[in-house]
Scaffold this motif. Structure first.
Motif, PDB file in Angstrom:
ATOM      1  N   THR A   1       0.862  -1.192   0.000  1.00  0.00           N
ATOM      2  CA  THR A   1       0.000   0.000   0.000  1.00  0.00           C
ATOM      3  C   THR A   1       0.894   1.235   0.000  1.00  0.00           C
TER       4      THR A   1
ATOM      5  N   TYR B   1      -2.454  -2.083  -3.621  1.00  0.00           N
ATOM      6  CA  TYR B   1      -3.489  -1.102  -3.965  1.00  0.00           C
ATOM      7  C   TYR B   1      -2.878   0.301  -3.931  1.00  0.00           C
ATOM      8  N   PRO B   2      -3.034   1.054  -5.002  1.00  0.00           N
ATOM      9  CA  PRO B   2      -3.773   0.736  -6.232  1.00  0.00           C
ATOM     10  C   PRO B   2      -2.985  -0.124  -7.211  1.00  0.00           C
TER      11      PRO B   2
END
Length: 374
Positions: free
Chosen positions: A209, A362-363
């Motif tokens: 992340t 993510y993303p």
């Protein structure tokens, strides 16, 4: 009638004299001899002198504990004192006067001598065994593993040894033939062992992340929590607790005030931002298909994972916990870069927990196993 009484009196007097003389003669012959039929640890000591019996008893006392080539001498001061007390019961005490000794022996109560009453002093023996154990015992060394510089690095463990005090004492207290008694030791297996660590190698989870590095205080918190998680090892069947591992978030621990969600509102509090660590870990745990024990979601959407796939934590209130239900140990790797947090889970793959095919995030996730996020 008077003659008959006189005759009876004479006979009684003669009987008393005979018995008394017999007792005197008997005492003279046996006053320094053990009673007939007395055995010590399987050996007949009937009619032996006190000095002979005392010497035989002490010869049967073990005088040392051994382990491998080392010898640890034993001392039996309290035991020897008890032996002397026992011998005092077996042999009549002397006053220095032969006649007085005869009379004292005649009036001495009959004692049933039991060898069960003669034994090593337990407290004395145990204290010596405890002292020896401190010289003999060797702690086990656990095997270790860590993910460093893109690879798993391992160190071997070694077994330990520990003297079994009770088992050694039982062996010692029952030994009446050998002068030296070999210590009973237990082999202590390290956990994890070298074998356990050697089996860790499959990537079961790998999730990344991202955060804004310009938010200095929040970034500080994310990095501190990652350091607490990094290279944490979870035993098979063990339950991992985020709050227990990371600990309370305080200023004294280095944490800073940053934005946290409370009842659908945002406030600044110490440790704000570490929910990104717990949520990223949760994503890796999902990939590994591990059993979730406790998880809570935020009251508002977060930016670092898909809505509803987060794991909020609050020390003493909300925790993220999961169980390692794989067949071996599980290693957590938690690393941070300029603007990213990456959590990997290494373990032993099986049908329920297959190898991860590609790192995710993510993303976006890393392009390959060996490359960090961009």
């Amino acid at each position: 009638m008077k003659k008959i009484r006189f005759l009876i009196l004479v006979l009684l007097l003669q009987l008393c004299v005979t018995l008394g003389f017999g007792a005197v003669v008997s005492y003279g012959k046996t006053r320094d001899q053990a009673p007939s039929g007395l055995f010590i640890w399987g050996q007949d000591i009937s009619y032996l002198s006190r000095e002979q019996v005392s010497a035989q008893i002490r010869e049967k006392l073990p005088n040392a504990i051994t382990y491998e080539e080392e010898v640890y001498p034993l001392k039996w001061e309290r035991t020897n004192a008890a032996i002397e007390q026992w011998l005092d019961q077996v042999y009549p005490p002397t006053t220095g006067s032969w006649i007085s000794d005869v009379l004292q022996n005649l009036t001495r109560p009959l004692i049933a001598f039991r060898i069960d009453d003669l034994s090593l002093d337990r407290e004395e023996g145990i204290s010596q065994l405890q002292e020896f154990s401190r010289k003999i015992n060797q702690p086990e060394r656990i095997a270790t593993i860590e993910f460093v510089d893109g690879q798993l690095k391992r160190t071997n463990g070694s077994t330990g040894i520990e003297v079994d005090i009770e088992a050694t004492w039982l062996k010692l207290s029952q030994e009446h033939k050998q002068e030296r008694v070999e210590a009973v030791v237990n082999i202590i297996q390290p956990q994890p062992s070298t074998y356990d660590i050697a089996n860790i190698g499959d990537v079961l989870g790998d999730y990344s992340t991202f955060f804004n590095p310009h938010e200095d205080q929040r970034t500080n918190n994310v990095r501190l929590a990652a350091m607490a998680l990094n290279n944490r090892l979870i035993p098979p069947g063990g339950v991992f607790s985020f709050n227990e591992v990371v600990g309370e978030r305080t200023a004294a621990s280095g944490y800073s005030p940053a934005i946290v969600f409370v009842d659908r509102s945002m406030i600044r509090d110490i440790g704000g931002g570490i929910c990104q660590d717990s949520s990223t870990l949760y994503q890796a745990v999902r990939q590994a298909n591990l059993a979730i024990v406790e998880r809570h979601t935020h009251s508002l959407p977060v930016s670092y994972v898909i809505r509803g796939q987060d794991a909020t934590v609050s020390y003493g209130i909300l925790d993220f916990r999961f169980r390692n239900d794989t067949q071996g140990y599980l290693l957590i790797s938690a690393r941070t870069g300029t603007n990213w947090l990456r959590v990997r889970l290494f373990g032993i793959a099986d049908n329920t927990h297959p190898k991860l095919q590609k790192p995710q995030g993510y993303p976006r996730g890393p392009e390959s196993w060996n490359m960090d996020p961009k």
